[in-house]
Design a protein around this motif. Structure first.
Motif: not given
Length: 151
Positions: A88-105
């Motif tokens: 969930a955090a990775q998805e949010w970070f990616n939506d904010l354009g922060l580049g969390a990469g693959t949303e794999d947990g």
């Protein structure tokens, strides 16, 4: 007679020692029993994948509540930041354009980098963005979750 008794005892002892050695050697030389293969499921590993990055259970619950409040599913609000919370955090970070990469947990360098960028942007943390969850990153994450986002 004494010589005969002594010889008999010696032979009996030798036979006993040899038999014992052979019995031990038989078990020592036996083929090992085949190892049973264990099947590890994602559910069994999930508790091992908790990464709270220094947060107490209460502060981790606050992070989970924030994620849920803004529309991302962290799973059960239990204060254990497991795979679902980090996805969930990775998805949010990616939506904010922060580049969390693959949303794999998985909390790897890209996720930590995104968290550092997030904390710099929204908590004015002044962190070096290096992808390492060192003490300063953990302290900033702790401070950010001082606010109770749970309703």
């Amino acid at each position: 007679m004494r010589a005969l008794t002594k010889a008999f005892v010696s032979v009996t002892a030798a036979v006993g020692i040899t038999a014992g050695a052979l019995a031990t050697a038989g078990t020592a030389m036996a083929a090992p029993a085949p190892a049973q293969q264990q099947v590890i499921t994602a559910e069994a590993v999930a508790p091992l994948a908790v990464v709270n990055l220094g947060l107490s259970t209460t502060r981790a619950q606050r992070w989970q509540c924030l994620l849920e409040e803004i529309g991302y599913d962290p799973g059960t609000i239990d204060g254990r930041l497991g795979t679902k919370s980090w996805k969930a955090a990775q998805e949010w970070f990616n939506d904010l354009g922060l580049g969390a990469g693959t949303e794999d947990g998985v909390v790897g360098p890209k996720t930590i980098t995104a968290l550092q960028k997030f904390l710099n942007r929204y908590a004015n943390a002044g962190l070096e963005v290096d992808g390492i969850a060192g003490p300063r990153t953990q302290d900033a994450f702790w401070d950010f979750n001082g606010v109770n986002f749970c309703a």
